[in-house]
Scaffold this motif. Sequence first.
Motif, PDB file in Angstrom:
ATOM      1  N   LYS A  70     -23.909  39.732 -36.024  1.00  0.00           N
ATOM      2  CA  LYS A  70     -24.682  39.205 -37.153  1.00  0.00           C
ATOM      3  C   LYS A  70     -23.777  38.498 -38.157  1.00  0.00           C
ATOM      4  N   MET A  71     -24.139  37.280 -38.488  1.00  0.00           N
ATOM      5  CA  MET A  71     -23.490  36.539 -39.566  1.00  0.00           C
ATOM      6  C   MET A  71     -24.396  36.567 -40.788  1.00  0.00           C
ATOM      7  N   THR A  72     -23.840  36.800 -41.964  1.00  0.00           N
ATOM      8  CA  THR A  72     -24.620  36.835 -43.196  1.00  0.00           C
ATOM      9  C   THR A  72     -24.026  35.881 -44.218  1.00  0.00           C
ATOM     10  N   LEU A  73     -24.868  35.043 -44.796  1.00  0.00           N
ATOM     11  CA  LEU A  73     -24.516  34.197 -45.937  1.00  0.00           C
ATOM     12  C   LEU A  73     -25.292  34.739 -47.122  1.00  0.00           C
ATOM     13  N   ARG A  74     -24.566  35.159 -48.172  1.00  0.00           N
ATOM     14  CA  ARG A  74     -25.217  35.815 -49.311  1.00  0.00           C
ATOM     15  C   ARG A  74     -24.796  35.136 -50.614  1.00  0.00           C
ATOM     16  N   ALA A  75     -25.777  34.904 -51.487  1.00  0.00           N
ATOM     17  CA  ALA A  75     -25.505  34.346 -52.816  1.00  0.00           C
ATOM     18  C   ALA A  75     -25.243  35.475 -53.798  1.00  0.00           C
ATOM     19  N   THR A 103     -28.593  32.381 -31.905  1.00  0.00           N
ATOM     20  CA  THR A 103     -29.781  32.634 -31.086  1.00  0.00           C
ATOM     21  C   THR A 103     -30.964  33.177 -31.877  1.00  0.00           C
ATOM     22  N   ALA A 104     -30.767  33.462 -33.161  1.00  0.00           N
ATOM     23  CA  ALA A 104     -31.869  33.945 -34.004  1.00  0.00           C
ATOM     24  C   ALA A 104     -31.428  33.855 -35.453  1.00  0.00           C
ATOM     25  N   PHE A 105     -32.384  33.848 -36.372  1.00  0.00           N
ATOM     26  CA  PHE A 105     -32.043  33.845 -37.794  1.00  0.00           C
ATOM     27  C   PHE A 105     -33.204  34.367 -38.622  1.00  0.00           C
ATOM     28  N   GLU A 106     -32.877  34.766 -39.870  1.00  0.00           N
ATOM     29  CA  GLU A 106     -33.852  35.330 -40.780  1.00  0.00           C
ATOM     30  C   GLU A 106     -33.453  34.950 -42.215  1.00  0.00           C
ATOM     31  N   PRO A 107     -34.361  34.429 -43.047  1.00  0.00           N
ATOM     32  CA  PRO A 107     -35.781  34.234 -42.765  1.00  0.00           C
ATOM     33  C   PRO A 107     -36.025  33.029 -41.852  1.00  0.00           C
ATOM     34  N   ALA A 108     -36.986  33.205 -40.950  1.00  0.00           N
ATOM     35  CA  ALA A 108     -37.299  32.146 -39.997  1.00  0.00           C
ATOM     36  C   ALA A 108     -37.825  30.898 -40.685  1.00  0.00           C
ATOM     37  N   ALA A 122     -24.764  25.360 -34.469  1.00  0.00           N
ATOM     38  CA  ALA A 122     -24.799  25.564 -35.916  1.00  0.00           C
ATOM     39  C   ALA A 122     -26.205  25.947 -36.339  1.00  0.00           C
ATOM     40  N   VAL A 123     -26.309  26.556 -37.523  1.00  0.00           N
ATOM     41  CA  VAL A 123     -27.605  26.796 -38.162  1.00  0.00           C
ATOM     42  C   VAL A 123     -27.586  26.129 -39.515  1.00  0.00           C
ATOM     43  N   SER A 124     -28.757  25.671 -39.953  1.00  0.00           N
ATOM     44  CA  SER A 124     -28.855  24.996 -41.246  1.00  0.00           C
ATOM     45  C   SER A 124     -30.233  25.251 -41.848  1.00  0.00           C
ATOM     46  N   HIS A 125     -30.415  24.749 -43.062  1.00  0.00           N
ATOM     47  CA  HIS A 125     -31.713  24.889 -43.724  1.00  0.00           C
ATOM     48  C   HIS A 125     -32.705  23.871 -43.170  1.00  0.00           C
ATOM     49  N   LYS A 126     -33.984  24.161 -43.357  1.00  0.00           N
ATOM     50  CA  LYS A 126     -34.998  23.171 -42.987  1.00  0.00           C
ATOM     51  C   LYS A 126     -35.942  22.867 -44.146  1.00  0.00           C
ATOM     52  N   ASN A 127     -35.671  23.460 -45.305  1.00  0.00           N
ATOM     53  CA  ASN A 127     -36.411  23.117 -46.521  1.00  0.00           C
ATOM     54  C   ASN A 127     -35.524  23.441 -47.720  1.00  0.00           C
ATOM     55  N   ARG A 128     -35.950  23.061 -48.904  1.00  0.00           N
ATOM     56  CA  ARG A 128     -35.138  23.261 -50.094  1.00  0.00           C
ATOM     57  C   ARG A 128     -35.498  24.538 -50.859  1.00  0.00           C
ATOM     58  N   ASN A 129     -36.299  25.406 -50.287  1.00  0.00           N
ATOM     59  CA  ASN A 129     -36.661  26.661 -50.950  1.00  0.00           C
ATOM     60  C   ASN A 129     -35.425  27.546 -51.103  1.00  0.00           C
ATOM     61  N   GLY A 130     -35.234  28.128 -52.262  1.00  0.00           N
ATOM     62  CA  GLY A 130     -34.071  28.956 -52.514  1.00  0.00           C
ATOM     63  C   GLY A 130     -34.223  30.361 -51.953  1.00  0.00           C
ATOM     64  N   VAL A 131     -33.162  30.891 -51.358  1.00  0.00           N
ATOM     65  CA  VAL A 131     -33.129  32.279 -50.894  1.00  0.00           C
ATOM     66  C   VAL A 131     -31.815  32.895 -51.356  1.00  0.00           C
ATOM     67  N   THR A 137     -27.966  35.487 -35.872  1.00  0.00           N
ATOM     68  CA  THR A 137     -27.335  36.163 -34.750  1.00  0.00           C
ATOM     69  C   THR A 137     -26.463  35.172 -33.996  1.00  0.00           C
ATOM     70  N   TRP A 138     -25.173  35.505 -33.894  1.00  0.00           N
ATOM     71  CA  TRP A 138     -24.217  34.650 -33.186  1.00  0.00           C
ATOM     72  C   TRP A 138     -23.853  35.288 -31.858  1.00  0.00           C
ATOM     73  N   THR A 139     -23.884  34.482 -30.795  1.00  0.00           N
ATOM     74  CA  THR A 139     -23.501  34.951 -29.466  1.00  0.00           C
ATOM     75  C   THR A 139     -22.137  34.389 -29.100  1.00  0.00           C
ATOM     76  N   ALA A 140     -21.207  35.259 -28.769  1.00  0.00           N
ATOM     77  CA  ALA A 140     -19.852  34.837 -28.402  1.00  0.00           C
ATOM     78  C   ALA A 140     -19.874  34.074 -27.078  1.00  0.00           C
TER      79      ALA A 140
END
Length: 252
Positions: A70-75, A103-108, A122-131, A137-140
Amino acid sequence: MNTISSISIVLAIVTVASGYPTGPPARSCASMAPSTSPYGHGAQAQTSPPPYVVTMDVPCNGYAAEKTYKMTLRATGNYEIKGFMCQVRKADGTDATAIGKFTAFEPASKGKYLACTSSKGAVSHKNRNGVNMFEATWTAPASIPSYNLRAFCTALHKKDTYWLKVPSDYFTSEDSNTNNCEHGQCVANATASACVCDTGYVGVTCNRVARLTQRPGRCDQTEWSVKFNEWKALFDSYQAKYGAELKRTDDD
């Protein structure tokens, strides 16, 4: 001015004003920066300490091929995550190749995959809503690279305020001769592992120097506890060495 030209100018103005609210373009994969040309954010990355924290839950004895973590990005503070891009790369930052896949992320509702090196590199945002937090989930990879890795995330608070390539702690593979404890030893069993830090260091990966600090109204409990344990160990050693002799003296 004809109608087509007018429409083109309006679309350009809208794009400049909004940046990329539905996520960065694939051309940003290498730099991980919001595009500044032709219609990007038009701002430089912040150089102050980032208000974002990136972590990977790879155990201290390393990651294994094709296993998930699990990778976590936290503000932190009053900041939000409005835009972002995250990849796992060579730890020293010298290679733009994205390693493994997500292979997965939250919030979807916030994330999407971006084709960097691979279709889900890579994973990225798909809207400008703040979280406040984004997890993925990263797979080696099946083929383990010979170098250490880090997760890197570019995180955007608002259109012209972002921090570039905020790194996680580095992590190694199970096949390497090192561990993820910078100043300590990795103690592992069949189900879990943890770093046991050398004297004077604290943190999950033993990467912070322990300091005795007194803050207004409260103490830094983590750092005081380190010193307390050191003092207790010293007291116990003296008691074990001289306790019997002192008891005989009292009896006399």
